[in-house]
Design a protein around this motif. Sequence first.
Motif, PDB file in Angstrom:
ATOM      1  N   LYS A   1      -0.069   6.089  -2.095  1.00 40.19           N
ATOM      2  CA  LYS A   1      -1.177   6.689  -1.342  1.00 40.19           C
ATOM      3  C   LYS A   1      -0.671   7.267  -0.022  1.00 40.19           C
ATOM      4  CE  LYS A   1      -4.443   3.286  -3.199  1.00 40.19           C
ATOM      5  NZ  LYS A   1      -5.334   2.137  -2.881  1.00 40.19           N
TER       6      LYS A   1
ATOM      7  N   LEU B   1     -11.083   0.728   9.153  1.00 38.78           N
ATOM      8  CA  LEU B   1     -10.552   1.321   7.918  1.00 38.78           C
ATOM      9  C   LEU B   1      -9.419   0.489   7.339  1.00 38.78           C
ATOM     10  CD1 LEU B   1     -10.561   5.090   8.971  1.00 38.78           C
ATOM     11  CD2 LEU B   1     -12.078   3.978   7.314  1.00 38.78           C
ATOM     12  N   SER B   2      -8.619  -0.133   8.197  1.00 42.66           N
ATOM     13  CA  SER B   2      -7.524  -0.977   7.739  1.00 42.66           C
ATOM     14  C   SER B   2      -8.047  -2.190   6.969  1.00 42.66           C
ATOM     15  CB  SER B   2      -6.672  -1.429   8.929  1.00 42.66           C
ATOM     16  OG  SER B   2      -5.587  -2.217   8.509  1.00 42.66           O
TER      17      SER B   2
ATOM     18  N   CYS C   1      -3.127   1.502   7.633  1.00 40.93           N
ATOM     19  CA  CYS C   1      -2.488   0.178   7.651  1.00 40.93           C
ATOM     20  C   CYS C   1      -2.237  -0.179   9.116  1.00 40.93           C
ATOM     21  CB  CYS C   1      -1.175   0.198   6.879  1.00 40.93           C
ATOM     22  SG  CYS C   1      -1.377   0.506   5.111  1.00 40.93           S
TER      23      CYS C   1
ATOM     24  N   ASN D   1      -4.887   6.348   4.068  1.00 41.47           N
ATOM     25  CA  ASN D   1      -5.204   4.926   4.050  1.00 41.47           C
ATOM     26  C   ASN D   1      -4.603   4.314   5.315  1.00 41.47           C
ATOM     27  OD1 ASN D   1      -6.106   3.908   1.003  1.00 41.47           O
ATOM     28  ND2 ASN D   1      -5.038   5.861   1.049  1.00 41.47           N
TER      29      ASN D   1
ATOM     30  N   ILE E   1       0.843  -1.204   0.000  1.00 40.74           N
ATOM     31  CA  ILE E   1       0.000   0.000   0.000  1.00 40.74           C
ATOM     32  C   ILE E   1       0.874   1.248   0.000  1.00 40.74           C
ATOM     33  CG2 ILE E   1      -1.714   1.309   1.321  1.00 40.74           C
ATOM     34  CD1 ILE E   1      -2.797  -1.439   2.280  1.00 40.74           C
TER      35      ILE E   1
ATOM     36  N   VAL F   1      -0.618   7.371   3.799  1.00 44.29           N
ATOM     37  CA  VAL F   1      -0.802   6.220   4.682  1.00 44.29           C
ATOM     38  C   VAL F   1      -0.619   6.615   6.147  1.00 44.29           C
ATOM     39  CG1 VAL F   1       0.204   4.000   5.415  1.00 44.29           C
ATOM     40  CG2 VAL F   1      -0.150   4.478   2.976  1.00 44.29           C
TER      41      VAL F   1
ATOM     42  N   GLN G   1     -10.851  -2.330   5.358  1.00 42.65           N
ATOM     43  CA  GLN G   1     -11.376  -1.833   4.087  1.00 42.65           C
ATOM     44  C   GLN G   1     -10.256  -1.565   3.094  1.00 42.65           C
ATOM     45  OE1 GLN G   1     -13.846   1.605   4.850  1.00 42.65           O
ATOM     46  NE2 GLN G   1     -15.015   0.554   6.464  1.00 42.65           N
ATOM     47  N   CYS G   2      -9.160  -1.001   3.594  1.00 37.68           N
ATOM     48  CA  CYS G   2      -8.016  -0.678   2.742  1.00 37.68           C
ATOM     49  C   CYS G   2      -7.403  -1.945   2.156  1.00 37.68           C
ATOM     50  CB  CYS G   2      -6.979   0.081   3.569  1.00 37.68           C
ATOM     51  SG  CYS G   2      -5.579   0.699   2.636  1.00 37.68           S
ATOM     52  N   GLU G   3      -7.297  -2.966   2.965  1.00 35.95           N
ATOM     53  CA  GLU G   3      -6.713  -4.235   2.530  1.00 35.95           C
ATOM     54  C   GLU G   3      -7.591  -4.920   1.495  1.00 35.95           C
ATOM     55  OE1 GLU G   3      -4.694  -8.160   4.687  1.00 35.95           O
ATOM     56  OE2 GLU G   3      -5.809  -6.672   5.864  1.00 35.95           O
TER      57      GLU G   3
END
Length: 570
Positions: A14, A413-414, A171, A169, A9, A16, A416-418
Amino acid sequence: MKQEVALDILKSGKNVFLTGSAGSGKTYVLNQYIQYLRDRGVPTAVTASTGIAAVHLSGQTIHSWSGVGIRDEITDRDLEKIAKKKPVRDRVTKAQVLIIDEISMLSGQTLNNIDKILRFLKVSFDAFGGIQVVVCGDFFQLPPVSKIPQPSHKKFAFMSDAWVKSSFNVCYLTQQFRQSEGLLSDILHQIRTQDYQDDMELIIQEKIESSQETDSSVTKLFTHNIDVDRVNQTQLDALETPQRIFASVSRGSKAIVDSFKKSILAPEILYLKEKARVMFVKNNYEAGYMNGTLGTVIGFDDKEGWPMVETEDGVTITVGPSDWSMMDEYGQVVASYAQMPLRLAWAITVHKSQGMTLDSAEMDLSRTFEAGQGYVALSRVRSWEGLFLKGCNDRTFQLDGLAIKADERFQELSHQCEAVLGSGDVLQKLFDDFVLRSGGTTDQKAIASNQAEQGVFKIPEKKVSTYEQTRVLLEEGRDLSAIAEIREMTVDTIIRHVGKLKQDLPKAILDKLRPSEKILKAIKQAEEILLEQKNEDDFGPKGDLKIVALHRSLKGKYSYQDIRKAQLFW
């Protein structure tokens, strides 16, 4: 999220927010990404909110890098002044990736200020001037230090306008690498979730009872400076080596100086002995240390009597006095403070320990006063066996309520990002496009060449003589304080440069540095008296008079800077 997924990522370009519990490998992932960028020649700014964290990344503080300093607010006038500082302007405009470690200790207001500076210098309305921003940290760790208590929604960076505009984003690393699976990891998880098992209180009490006798060499953590000072003094007194005393010198109005000194960690009177544990409290990249660098005094140099410190990396540094200055809006110095940039470090505060990993540590948390202190302290050690807990109170294992809610959202959110991360050729193209867009290279031969040429985290640059750099700034009409700030050195170092350059400098430049005849006469007379007395302790091995002896003879009336400037003229 696993580390390799987070790294993918990051490579996509992006913005992060890299987070996770203590010991989940956040710094490791950052270092992997930094190396990836440098292999490809992408201009990358590596910074942290604290000097200690910056040391771990071989970077610098975000305050120094961005030019924000200690300002609470950034005015249009401030922006214009920062833009005139060529080193700041050049590094900000060049950077395509900005990394900020220990984001929890950076206030929302400061993050907004940094965003404002980058947008101004990069002439862009985009968040942080449109570059990739990677912030790293854990908001269950300690918040920013503030002179005035602030509510959570003001002190946390994730509540700032800059954070919202950056659309980070998330992580969230979930693997644990610092603590082996076992009791300590379980205890930390209970604190983090604020979900305590029935036997938690009993386990903590047993640990306190079994920790009453510990090895004196074990690093000690306290929540308050007064306890740190007491332990450090006791340890210093126990050393049988001769004691050296280094007194600070202040100049300016008493009211301003007294206020100014509160922000400086170097003590007014510093007592040192050989074998003393110390911590550097100022950045001096040229000399090889930063705020937070730890070491041991291995002796005192023969020339000036200055301490020689061996850092934990095995590097020996002879430490001279440093200067701290406060300037008014016209750039004039209104207060100054000179002292060795050191303090004793057998014991340190929990705040200073953040980012460290210790095999063992003794800690007294019975005076915990801030949410997160206990969690940070316990998470410094690798194992339950390495923890020596002397005490705790009702606040020791509390966390900030807003941080708890935010952490739950970060985990969502992590996930969703993955879930939206691509794979294969599509992902690789995303990586390559970002590198090329950032001025880097995807050519494998060029990458291999970069890897062969650079150190672990450093790309060598063409060397320009440090004296030559100072000479150019002198000829531009800059004063010593301005040059020191631009070059991120001490004024004393710049004066030494002038001494090396004086034969080739125009008389007009030297005349600007000339002290008054009264000062010249007083210092010259003191020097002549010492030369006449011929006290062996006042001279170095080459027969030259120690500046510390001259300073002592003048009873601190004139600073080390005054003395060095005077010596330029005889």
